[in-house]
Structures are given as structure tokens and as C-alpha cells.
Design an enzyme around this catalytic site. Structure first.
Site, mmCIF file in Angstrom:
data_model
loop_
_atom_site.group_PDB
_atom_site.id
_atom_site.type_symbol
_atom_site.label_atom_id
_atom_site.label_comp_id
_atom_site.label_asym_id
_atom_site.label_seq_id
_atom_site.Cartn_x
_atom_site.Cartn_y
_atom_site.Cartn_z
ATOM 1 N N GLU A 281 -9.552 -1.835 5.317
ATOM 2 C CA GLU A 281 -10.203 -1.570 6.594
ATOM 3 C C GLU A 281 -11.473 -2.431 6.725
ATOM 4 O O GLU A 281 -11.967 -2.960 5.730
ATOM 5 C CB GLU A 281 -10.569 -0.081 6.676
ATOM 6 C CG GLU A 281 -9.376 0.873 6.550
ATOM 7 C CD GLU A 281 -8.471 0.909 7.796
ATOM 8 O OE1 GLU A 281 -8.328 -0.120 8.471
ATOM 9 O OE2 GLU A 281 -7.908 1.990 8.065
ATOM 10 N N ASN B 74 -7.301 -3.435 14.150
ATOM 11 C CA ASN B 74 -8.695 -3.650 13.731
ATOM 12 C C ASN B 74 -8.829 -4.804 12.734
ATOM 13 O O ASN B 74 -9.876 -4.994 12.131
ATOM 14 C CB ASN B 74 -9.278 -2.366 13.116
ATOM 15 C CG ASN B 74 -8.561 -1.946 11.836
ATOM 16 O OD1 ASN B 74 -7.610 -2.597 11.408
ATOM 17 N ND2 ASN B 74 -9.016 -0.861 11.234
ATOM 18 N N HIS C 163 -7.133 -5.178 9.892
ATOM 19 C CA HIS C 163 -6.867 -4.909 8.470
ATOM 20 C C HIS C 163 -5.562 -5.565 8.035
ATOM 21 O O HIS C 163 -4.639 -5.723 8.826
ATOM 22 C CB HIS C 163 -6.893 -3.405 8.157
ATOM 23 C CG HIS C 163 -5.723 -2.598 8.634
ATOM 24 N ND1 HIS C 163 -5.786 -1.233 8.808
ATOM 25 C CD2 HIS C 163 -4.456 -2.943 8.964
ATOM 26 C CE1 HIS C 163 -4.607 -0.788 9.211
ATOM 27 N NE2 HIS C 163 -3.795 -1.800 9.319
ATOM 28 N N ASP D 74 0.821 -1.218 0.000
ATOM 29 C CA ASP D 74 0.000 0.000 0.000
ATOM 30 C C ASP D 74 0.849 1.260 0.000
ATOM 31 O O ASP D 74 2.078 1.193 0.150
ATOM 32 C CB ASP D 74 -0.966 -0.014 1.201
ATOM 33 C CG ASP D 74 -0.306 -0.534 2.480
ATOM 34 O OD1 ASP D 74 0.929 -0.492 2.567
ATOM 35 O OD2 ASP D 74 -1.029 -0.968 3.388
#
Ligand code: PGA
Length: 264
Positions: free
Chosen positions: A144, A137, A139, A68
Site C-alpha cells: 500500500e 491506489n 499498489h 500475496d
């Protein structure tokens, strides 16, 4: 899933690197690596670099694809993933910078950034080994919660939680970009082998959810349960919410010789 629980953070790096090296040697020097940024894989990269320096691993023809990139940071910004990968992967592992790719996070070319990146990965023959971290979380990459489980590389908006988690790399929260271009979950799942590394208690909930919970877009990393060759390497604090921790330890201790990793 193969779950390896290590006694320390440095052992996570050693085991993660041993797994990557084992696969890279089988594939050969032109191996295609998938590389993650963030704190988690740094120990793995350090051990891989030691292996390269010691002549134990040949990455001279290797290519690499980052997961990313932030949107809107100049590539020479020290927190751009372009520059982070150069510092933590390309230079220490002695990779040819021409064969190291990071998604294009420039604002003016955002619409086509995902398709262009997918083309590059395809032209390289796909990723042989994907190194992954995990967000608190759940990811992977910057996919997400509620990301499509079949998504491809595209623009995404970061959650406030992810921006707060990453604010430690910037001088203030306001400086953390709000957008990114990330490989999709479908893209990540196309890698032939995957090694996910995680350390610390802050990752315990995410690790338990993606390893032992249901496959669901609210825990994007849980899609890895569908991957045919995924190794999850964690330390004790990151493993602390795994219901079957004793079983994973037992499996690792009793593994047959042909599955054993050669540690440095
Ligand atoms: P970290 O980030 O390795 O810095 O904890 C992982 C991630 O957010 O994917």
C-alpha cells in the site's frame, strides 16, 4: 518501460499472455512464474491456458509464486488467494500444485511468514516472469502507499480503499480481511522480467502516476521505473491519462521484428 496500449480488454490478455509466453519459452519448461490475483490478469491466464492446451507453451515443470495472501482466511475459503490461484492459475495452466506457492496467512505463524516465503523463492532460483496487476491506489501486490521501496515479504495492513475495491469478491465489506502477507517491493523488483496488465478507467490515474510520475512510496508501483525489463499492457481507458500515449503507440507500431510478439 515498454508501454503497450491495446484496443480492447481481451487484447490486453492476448498481448500479456504473448509476452509471458515469449519469455517462458526462452527460459524453458522449468520457468518460475510470479502470479497475481485480482481481476486484471484473468484474461492473460485464460490465453496462457489456451496456449498450454494447444501445445504452444510447455509449463509442465514450471513453479509459481503468488504475490500475496489475506491474513486469517482458511486456505479453502473461496476468496483465499491459495484457493483463487488454484482455480485461476494452477488448474487451467496445468501446473503441478506442489510447485505452486502462496504466502502463509495463518494468524499463528504470521511473524515468520515473510522470511519463510523469501526462502522458498530463493530456493527456486528467483522469479523469472512476474505477472502484475495494479490497485487504483498504485499498489502492486498488497504494498500500500508508503510501503518501503525496498521492502521484502511481510505482514501489511490493507487500506480501507483496497478493502472496498475487493469487497466485490465477498458478500460484505465486513468480511474482507484487514491484513495480508505480501511480497515486498524489493522482492517484486528481483523478478528478472515483469508484465503488468491493467484495464478500465478506474486504473488510469494509477497507470499515469507509475509510468510518468515521480518514483515515490505514495505510488508504490512507480518503483517499476527502476526495473530493467518491465512491460505495461493497458487498454485505452487505462491509458487515458498518459501524456505520452501517442509516443508509446508509435514505438509499438514501429518495433523491430526481434521485439514482435507472436499472438495466437
Ligand atoms: P484488480 O486488482 O486486478 O482486481 O483490479 C488489482 C490490485 O489490487 O492489485
Amino acid at each position: 518501460m515498454e508501454i503497450i496500449i491495446c484496443s480492447s480488454e481481451s487484447q490486453v490478455g492476448e498481448v500479456g499472455a504473448a509476452k509471458v509466453a515469449q519469455i517462458a519459452r526462452k527460459v524453458g519448461p522449468a520457468v518460475v512464474l510470479g502470479v497475481a490475483t485480482g481481476g486484471s490478469p484473468l484474461a492473460t491466464y485464460r490465453v496462457l491456458a489456451e496456449r498450454v492446451r494447444a501445445g504452444n507453451l510447455d509449463l509442465s515443470q514450471a513453479s509459481a509464486f503468488a504475490l500475496d495472501e489475506y491474513v486469517g482466511l482458511p486456505i479453502d475459503h473461496p476468496q483465499s488467494y491459495f484457493d483463487t490461484i488454484r482455480r485461476t492459475v494452477t488448474e487451467p495452466l496445468g501446473l503441478d500444485p506442489n510447485r505452486v506457492h502462496v504466502p502463509d496467512g495463518s494468524l499463528d505463524r504470521l511473524e515468520s511468514a515473510g522470511d519463510r516465503y523469501e526462502d522458498l523463492i530463493r530456493q527456486a532460483g528467483g522469479v523469472d516472469i512476474q505477472i502484475l496487476g495494479i490497485g487504483s491506489n498504485g499498489h502492486i501486490g498488497f504494498n500500500e502507499p508508503t510501503s518501503s521501496l525496498n521492502s521484502r515479504t511481510r505482514h501489511k495492513t490493507l487500506t480501507d480503499g483496497t478493502r472496498k475495491d475487493n469487497a466485490r469478491f465477498f458478500s460484505s465489506l465486513d468480511e474482507v480481511p484487514t491484513g495480508c502477507v505480501t511480497q515486498g517491493l524489493g522482492t517484486i523488483m528481483d523478478a528478472r522480467h515483469s508484465v503488468l496488465v491493467a484495464t478500465g478507467e478506474a486504473k488510469a490515474r494509477a497507470i499515469a502516476a507509475i509510468v510518468e510520475g515521480p518514483i515515490m512510496a505514495m505510488w508504490p508501483g512507480s518503483i517499476l521505473q527502476m526495473h530493467p525489463d518491465i512491460t505495461v499492457v493497458v487498454d485505452e481507458p487505462a491509458a487515458s491519462k498518459l501524456i505520452q500515449a501517442d509516443y508509446y503507440k508509435h514505438v509499438y507500431a514501429d518495433r523491430p521484428d526481434w521485439q514482435k510478439l507472436e499472438l495466437l
